[in-house]
Motif scaffolding. Structure first.
Motif, PDB file in Angstrom:
ATOM      1  N   ASP B 101      64.335   8.214  24.854  1.00  0.00           N
ATOM      2  CA  ASP B 101      65.213   8.176  23.692  1.00  0.00           C
ATOM      3  C   ASP B 101      65.342   9.580  23.137  1.00  0.00           C
ATOM      4  OD1 ASP B 101      65.098   6.588  20.424  1.00  0.00           O
ATOM      5  OD2 ASP B 101      66.776   7.164  21.705  1.00  0.00           O
ATOM      6  N   ASP B 102      65.740  10.499  23.995  1.00  0.00           N
ATOM      7  CA  ASP B 102      65.739  11.910  23.619  1.00  0.00           C
ATOM      8  C   ASP B 102      66.996  12.578  24.146  1.00  0.00           C
ATOM      9  OD1 ASP B 102      63.466  14.704  24.291  1.00  0.00           O
ATOM     10  OD2 ASP B 102      65.192  14.468  22.969  1.00  0.00           O
ATOM     11  N   PRO B 103      68.028  12.699  23.329  1.00  0.00           N
ATOM     12  CA  PRO B 103      69.275  13.313  23.810  1.00  0.00           C
ATOM     13  C   PRO B 103      69.095  14.757  24.238  1.00  0.00           C
ATOM     14  CG  PRO B 103      69.393  12.860  21.448  1.00  0.00           C
ATOM     15  CD  PRO B 103      68.135  12.273  21.908  1.00  0.00           C
ATOM     16  N   ALA B 104      68.097  15.419  23.673  1.00  0.00           N
ATOM     17  CA  ALA B 104      67.889  16.826  24.036  1.00  0.00           C
ATOM     18  C   ALA B 104      67.552  16.975  25.515  1.00  0.00           C
ATOM     19  CB  ALA B 104      66.784  17.435  23.175  1.00  0.00           C
ATOM     20  N   SER B 138      66.634  26.581  29.566  1.00  0.00           N
ATOM     21  CA  SER B 138      66.940  25.146  29.402  1.00  0.00           C
ATOM     22  C   SER B 138      66.020  24.286  30.240  1.00  0.00           C
ATOM     23  CB  SER B 138      68.386  24.861  29.823  1.00  0.00           C
ATOM     24  OG  SER B 138      69.260  25.765  29.243  1.00  0.00           O
ATOM     25  N   TYR B 140      62.886  24.408  30.861  1.00  0.00           N
ATOM     26  CA  TYR B 140      61.531  24.102  30.388  1.00  0.00           C
ATOM     27  C   TYR B 140      61.493  22.733  29.710  1.00  0.00           C
ATOM     28  CZ  TYR B 140      61.204  29.160  30.875  1.00  0.00           C
ATOM     29  OH  TYR B 140      61.257  30.436  31.350  1.00  0.00           O
ATOM     30  N   TYR B 141      62.569  22.425  29.014  1.00  0.00           N
ATOM     31  CA  TYR B 141      62.565  21.191  28.238  1.00  0.00           C
ATOM     32  C   TYR B 141      62.569  19.973  29.148  1.00  0.00           C
ATOM     33  CZ  TYR B 141      63.262  18.082  24.363  1.00  0.00           C
ATOM     34  OH  TYR B 141      63.085  17.085  23.438  1.00  0.00           O
ATOM     35  N   ALA B 144      59.286  19.321  31.042  1.00  0.00           N
ATOM     36  CA  ALA B 144      58.062  18.975  30.311  1.00  0.00           C
ATOM     37  C   ALA B 144      57.635  17.548  30.647  1.00  0.00           C
ATOM     38  CB  ALA B 144      58.298  19.126  28.811  1.00  0.00           C
ATOM     39  N   PRO B 145      56.357  17.308  30.885  1.00  0.00           N
ATOM     40  CA  PRO B 145      55.905  15.959  31.224  1.00  0.00           C
ATOM     41  C   PRO B 145      56.179  14.982  30.093  1.00  0.00           C
ATOM     42  CG  PRO B 145      54.191  17.552  31.671  1.00  0.00           C
ATOM     43  CD  PRO B 145      55.263  18.269  30.916  1.00  0.00           C
ATOM     44  N   ASN B 158      48.243  20.546  30.508  1.00  0.00           N
ATOM     45  CA  ASN B 158      49.297  21.352  29.887  1.00  0.00           C
ATOM     46  C   ASN B 158      49.432  22.701  30.566  1.00  0.00           C
ATOM     47  OD1 ASN B 158      50.357  19.706  27.922  1.00  0.00           O
ATOM     48  ND2 ASN B 158      48.719  20.146  26.478  1.00  0.00           N
ATOM     49  N   ASP B 159      48.339  23.113  31.212  1.00  0.00           N
ATOM     50  CA  ASP B 159      48.377  24.423  31.869  1.00  0.00           C
ATOM     51  C   ASP B 159      49.456  24.503  32.941  1.00  0.00           C
ATOM     52  OD1 ASP B 159      44.844  25.351  31.784  1.00  0.00           O
ATOM     53  OD2 ASP B 159      46.467  25.515  30.333  1.00  0.00           O
ATOM     54  N   LEU B 161      52.432  23.271  32.786  1.00  0.00           N
ATOM     55  CA  LEU B 161      53.663  23.628  32.086  1.00  0.00           C
ATOM     56  C   LEU B 161      53.629  25.077  31.642  1.00  0.00           C
ATOM     57  CD1 LEU B 161      56.418  22.827  30.902  1.00  0.00           C
ATOM     58  CD2 LEU B 161      55.219  21.960  28.896  1.00  0.00           C
ATOM     59  N   THR B 162      52.484  25.467  31.121  1.00  0.00           N
ATOM     60  CA  THR B 162      52.358  26.853  30.678  1.00  0.00           C
ATOM     61  C   THR B 162      52.515  27.803  31.857  1.00  0.00           C
ATOM     62  OG1 THR B 162      50.785  26.035  29.040  1.00  0.00           O
ATOM     63  CG2 THR B 162      50.934  28.420  29.322  1.00  0.00           C
ATOM     64  N   LEU B 163      51.926  27.447  32.976  1.00  0.00           N
ATOM     65  CA  LEU B 163      52.046  28.280  34.172  1.00  0.00           C
ATOM     66  C   LEU B 163      53.505  28.412  34.590  1.00  0.00           C
ATOM     67  CD1 LEU B 163      50.514  29.836  36.338  1.00  0.00           C
ATOM     68  CD2 LEU B 163      50.294  27.720  37.626  1.00  0.00           C
ATOM     69  N   LEU B 165      56.102  28.137  32.583  1.00  0.00           N
ATOM     70  CA  LEU B 165      56.764  28.978  31.585  1.00  0.00           C
ATOM     71  C   LEU B 165      56.491  30.450  31.873  1.00  0.00           C
ATOM     72  CD1 LEU B 165      55.838  27.049  28.291  1.00  0.00           C
ATOM     73  CD2 LEU B 165      58.055  27.124  29.381  1.00  0.00           C
TER      74      LEU B 165
END
Lengths: 634, 485
Positions: B101-104, B138, B140-141, B144-145, B158-159, B161-163, B165
């Motif tokens: 439920d996330d339009p972004a 764009s 990255y969003y 994201a898990p 989370n690492d 995702l950070t890696l 980025l």
């Protein structure tokens, strides 16, 4: 004529049936028949331009043969298969697709794709629905798979060689490049292709897979294997040999010898067999020998004769397998001694079987007579008298085993039927019988100016005349065959189970030799693998992935050390450490949205249209709502 | 802008409109945003297919100032593939991520798509970098898990995702630095002017930076660590989009730069690129060997596919480029099919490891078949689509006399086949899978998988049209006629 729509139709029907599985069991045969009927009907719609398909008389003739026989087989099989019906009919459609695609493809790579594609459905059809115990079915199917793949390997090398020597995969371009002198590479490619095809058309001694596969496969599939699949190989040989006369001349001797050996061996073995389907399988080998020998004449006439006989053989062999299967099913056995007299019980099938058998024996006015006569005539025209004599000898042997078959089928014994054939088996068999009986119009056409239509584009201005002496010799050969059968009957009532019979059945010991070779190869491969596996497993298979993974982890740890370390002298690390990834992601999204607006403005300025100005306005609106976001979770 | 120019710019315009309208529709909720994204991406796909015939023989320059925008056959071909990947991924998101439920999420996907399309059209360094940055920021969003959507799956650290980025930032910084050197040396941002004016020293210096930047983006060994880290944890549509499009933009960018700006230096680089390509394929195979998680397995095999793409640089012949460009199309279909099948497994049974999916074909035949077809296609089995492209690459190695490389290529392909067949064999294990409780996935997901399977077969059975397009793209890439325009 179209190739695309028939292929699409078969592909859709086959895939649909295979994927839906058990849910469509009741309707499977109808769906498959509809798909194949649509394929046949749509073959008359012209293709869109630019597709890499043949559109000439030769490919059209073979395509129509494949589509029509496949449809008839499908209808025949309506009540034949009980288990996994949807998958059976789906695989049948896909098998037809592979064959049809092989004969229409103009591009060698596409042809190879269809050629290999044929293999999987046919393997599954033989292995899963075979009329023998599971262990034997697996062995038979595996042998078929291996031999076909060996041929396929040679074909791949041939295709690569064609490309490297000419720079093209297109057969039409190859034909135009091959006018006049051809290079060594081109010759080598043709030789490799013919060698690869020799596995498929069961040229002696590469034939050992055929009798087992064609006899143990379910009857409808036997009809397709013997009636269609092997002729795809003949078709490709005709195409390749038609590329260059120079190459055809080089291959003349091996093809003549191979063809002659095959036709004599096949006929002799058929005479000794007791299993009706094995008799027909060996007779297929023999007839393929005729076609290969005809192609060895290295002339357009020889190629045409082989192609016509392939089409004719496709019709009567399919008829024979379908009717033989019905008779065997009804009697509960394939043994000729058990089948004795069944022709009298099942009169329609008996009569149709007889039509097919007489066509095989080349009795006028059936189709087999005209095409076989054409082959012998071609041999005489090219000056190969000894080959013509061998062919007539083959005809005599063929007549002998055909007479044997008919005598057994109409013999005097009575046994009650185990099962009555389904009604759906009658129309396809009748249709094929009628097709065989259309030999007379075919023969008449060959003698009239309409013969150019039958030339399939292989020979311009076909000239034929009635050769009375050849006709007389053929009739003599038939009589000799009858005499041979009569003698065989007198000696052992047509049942000989001695050493010669088993030797011929096993391919003169060649099958045994292949098995021994395979065992030696397997034993040495196993030993090599055990050594390799034992010595290298710990260092390679287990160690190296660990090394690669540990290296990846080391790199990741280096990343972490650089960017996430708690050391104060790394300000970036400190900053990143303090930032939760979700914050970074939100920040990135905001930055992205802002950059989006800038990019839109940049595009508007560059492309400078009114429509883009509208985009810029939207972009500005977007920038104003860039501070709004909804992020869920991490 | 004249009519023909407007038509050629249509994909770019449609991508822009889609991005803007999705962002605007996002305010109204997830459904309008999703609808805008899907319709826009499909329109972009159709436009890219319509545009390709217009530029296959001669490129079109759409704008010279302030941005140099153009399209040639090479760009048009990759544009078709990227828009196809975007459309397939958004369709997968629509049918699979119905709980998001996330339009972004959709805004980020279409913004990334605009970035990709913009990169393809860019003929100057500034535009190129701007769109490249847009694509990355764009991404990255949507990468994201999202734990609540793929129930039962560990979201991972989370690492990862950070890696990702950090790796992406590194990539952008390297590319920007390289472009800066080129600008400083030539005084221009347009690629034709840079080619004419940049000094050899500046070219070498910037080459190391730019190619390294794209190297990281394409996740080539040893800079591949971020890809197997983040891709398995992202939602399946995001994984598909990343594997088949976002990451492949690194290949596009590097190829464009190598055959324009760095063309004089290419002969010296070819051997190195070839070795690196083979090593990368081997690393991909070895990494995949030890994987039980299907997503990680497919991602590791994708690392290896990066090596196949690098063959274009290592051989740099028409046949190699033709094969690799055709392979990009096949990658789109194969990766989308892989991730759709995995989405099917997760949706039906909440499982995605080889061990827990033993005998899955009994109750999840479509998903298993999709995974099987994708596996066979990846390993160049006829009559599937992957066979033709890899055969062309193999042929290019043979033509160039690199027989050792051709043999190595075949052996590594067989190794990858063995790795993937391990998973397939488990799925088709007749003696397992009893009592596996499954839910019925949605019709949309099933249709998507069926269409992708059919596409793999159709492209495999009738590849000529695509091979011809790839051939023209290869010629365009080698000639770079747009620079003379």
């Amino acid at each position: 004529m179209s190739s695309l729509y028939p292929l699409l139709s078969m592909c859709l029907a086959g895939t649909f049936l295979v994927v839906t599985g058990d849910r469509l069991d009741r309707w499977a045969s109808w769906v498959a028949s509809l798909g194949l009927a649509l394929a046949l009907a749509s073959s008359f719609i012209p293709d869109p331009v630019g597709l890499p398909f043949f559109n000439d008389a030769l490919s059209t003739a073979f395509l129509l043969l494949i589509l029509s026989v496949s449809l008839l087989v499908c209808v025949y099989s309506h009540r034949y298969v009980e288990l996994d019906r949807a998958r059976f009919f789906g695989l049948l459609c896909l098998f037809s697709l592979g064959m049809a695609g092989s004969v229409v493809s103009r591009n060698l790579v596409l042809f190879y794709v269809f050629w290999e594609f044929m293999l999987l459905p046919s393997y599954l059809l033989i292995e899963h629905w075979a009329e023998c115990p599971k262990g034997r079915a697996l062995a038979v199917a595996t042998k078929y798979f291996i031999f076909t793949h060996l041929g396929g390997a040679l074909m791949v090398v041939s295709i690569v060689t064609f490309y490297m020597s000419t720079g093209t995969f297109d057969l039409l371009e190859l034909a135009s490049l091959a006018v006049g002198e051809v290079g060594r590479g081109f010759e080598l490619a043709c030789v490799l292709m013919i060698a690869g095809l020799a596995f498929k058309v069961a040229v002696f001694p590469l034939h050992v897979w055929l009798p087992d596969a064609h006899s143990e496969a379910p009857t409808p599939i036997s009809a397709m294997l013997s009636g269609l699949m092997v002729h795809v190989g003949i078709y490709v040989m005709v195409r390749v040999l038609g590329l260059s006369h120079h190459v055809a001349e080089h291959l003349c001797t091996p093809l003549l010898i191979g063809g002659a050996l095959t036709l004599i061996y096949g006929s002799a073995a058929a005479l000794m067999e007791l299993d009706i389907k094995r008799v027909l399988a060996f007779s297929s080998i023999s007839q393929l020998g005729y076609m290969v020998a005809s192609m060895g004449l290295a002339s357009a006439l020889g190629l045409l004769a082989a192609a016509l006989h392939a089409i004719s053989h496709g019709l009567f062999k399919s008829l024979l397998f379908l009717t033989a299967g019905t008779l065997a099913h009804a009697a509960g056995s394939r043994d000729l001694r058990v089948l004795r007299g069944i022709g009298g019980e099942l009169k329609v099938f008996g009569a149709l079987f007889t039509i097919g058998a007489l066509s095989l024996a080349a009795i006028p006015p059936l189709n087999g007579f005209f095409t076989k006569e054409f082959i012998v005539e071609a041999a005489l025209e090219e000056g190969y008298l000894r080959l013509a004599i061998l062919m007539l000898l083959g005809s005599a042997l063929t007549m002998a085993y055909v007479a044997r078959l008919i005598c057994f089928v109409y013999g005097s014994s009575y046994r009650p039927l185990k099962e009555h054939p389904a009604r759906s088996m009658i129309p396809p068999s009748v249709a094929l019988g009628v097709a065989c009986a259309l030999g007379l119009p075919l023969g008449v056409m060959l003698l009239t100016p309409a013969r150019d239509l039958v030339a399939l584009g292989l020979k311009e201005h076909l000239e034929l005349h009635v050769n009375a002496s050849l006709l007389a010799a053929s009739m003599l050969a038939l009589l000799a065959g009858l005499a041979l059968w009569f003698a065989y009957w007198r000696i052992s009532y047509g049942v000989y189970l001695g050493r010669l019979s088993s030797l011929l059945s096993s391919g003169l010991g060649i099958d045994h030799a292949y098995s021994r070779l395979a065992k030696i190869f397997l034993r040495s491969s196993r030993a090599l693998l055990e050594t390799v596996e034992g010595k290298l497993r710990t260092s390679f298979l287990e160690g190296l992935p660990d090394s690669a993974m540990s290296m990846a982890k080391r790199v990741a740890r280096l990343h972490e050390k650089l960017f996430f370390s708690k050391a104060k002298f790394l300000p970036m690390a400190a900053r990143l450490r303090s930032m939760h990834p979700s914050r970074a992601v939100r920040w990135a999204l905001n930055a992205g949205l802002a950059l989006l607006a800038l990019c839109l403005a940049w595009l508007a300025a560059s492309l400078g249209s009114f429509r883009l100005a509208l985009l810029v306005v939207l972009a500005l609106a977007l920038a104003s709502i860039a501070s709004w976001r909804r992020v869920k979770g991490g | 802008m004249e009519a023909k120019g407007a038509l050629i710019a249509a994909p770019l315009l449609i991508a822009s409109i889609t991005a803007a309208s999705t962002a605007a529709a996002a305010k109204a909720g997830v459904k309008p945003a999703r609808l805008a994204a899907v319709i826009g991406s499909i329109a972009c796909l159709v436009a890219s297919f319509a545009v390709a015939p217009l530029v296959e023989d001669s490129p079109a320059i759409l704008s010279r100032t302030p941005a140099l925008l153009f399209l040639d056959a090479y760009g048009a071909l990759l544009l078709e593939k990227f828009t196809m990947a975007a459309a397939a991924s958004l369709l997968l998101a629509m049918v699979y991520l119905d709980r998001v439920d996330d339009p972004a999420y959709y805004v980020s996907m279409v913004a990334s798509l605009l970035g990709i399309v913009g990169v393809v059209y860019s003929g100057d360094l500034l535009s190129f970098f701007a769109f490249y940055a847009l694509m990355n920021l764009s991404s990255y969003y949507f990468m994201a898990p999202r734990p609540s959507e793929e129930v039962g799956v560990d979201t991972g650290p989370n690492d990862s995702l950070t890696l990702y980025l950090v790796s992406d930032v590194v990539s952008m910084v390297l590319v920007a630095s390289g472009f800066l050197i080129l600008y400083t040396s030539s005084g221009a941002t347009g690629i034709p002017e840079v080619v004419a004016r940049a000094s050899t020293e500046a070219l070498w210096a910037s080459l190391a930076l730019v190619i390294s930047g794209f190297w990281v983006k394409l996740a080539i060994f040893p800079a591949h660590a971020w890809f197997p880290g983040i891709n398995p944890w992202a939602p399946s549509p995001s994984s598909a989009f990343m594997a088949s499009a976002v990451r492949v933009v690194g290949f596009y960018g590097a190829t464009r730069m190598l055959f324009t700006v760095y063309r004089p230096l290419l002969p010296a680089l070819k051997s190195f690129m070839l070795y690196a390509a083979l090593v990368n394929i081997a690393v991909g195979c070895l990494l995949a060997l030890g994987q039980d998680d299907l997503k990680r397995l497919v991602t590791c095999s994708s690392v290896g596919e990066g090596g196949v793409l690098m063959m274009a640089w290592g051989v740099a012949s028409t046949t190699a480029l033709q094969g690799v460009f055709f392979h990009v199309l096949n990658l789109v279909l194969i990766k989308c099919l892989f991730f759709s099948s995995i989405a099917y497994f997760i949706s039906a049974s909440d499982r995605r490891t080889v061990y827990t999916l033993r005998g899955a074909s009994r109750s999840m035949l479509l998903g298993s078949t999709g995974f099987l077809i994708a596996s066979l296609s990846t390993c160049a089995m006829p009559p599937l689509n992957g066979f033709h492209s890899k055969f062309l690459v193999f042929l290019s190695l043979v033509e160039s006399g690199l027989l050792w490389a051709a043999c190595a290529f075949v052996v590594l392909d067989l190794l990858m086949l063995a790795v993937l067949m391990k998973a397939v064999h488990a799925m088709y294990d007749r003696y397992a899978g009893e009592g596996l409780k499954v839910r019925e996935p949605g019709l949309g997901l099933k249709l998507l998988i069926a269409v992708l399977i059919a596409s793999c077969l159709l492209v495999g059975l009738a590849p000529s049209m695509f091979m011809e397009g790839a051939y023209k793209a290869a010629l365009a890439c080698l000639n770079e006629a747009w620079m003379k325009g």
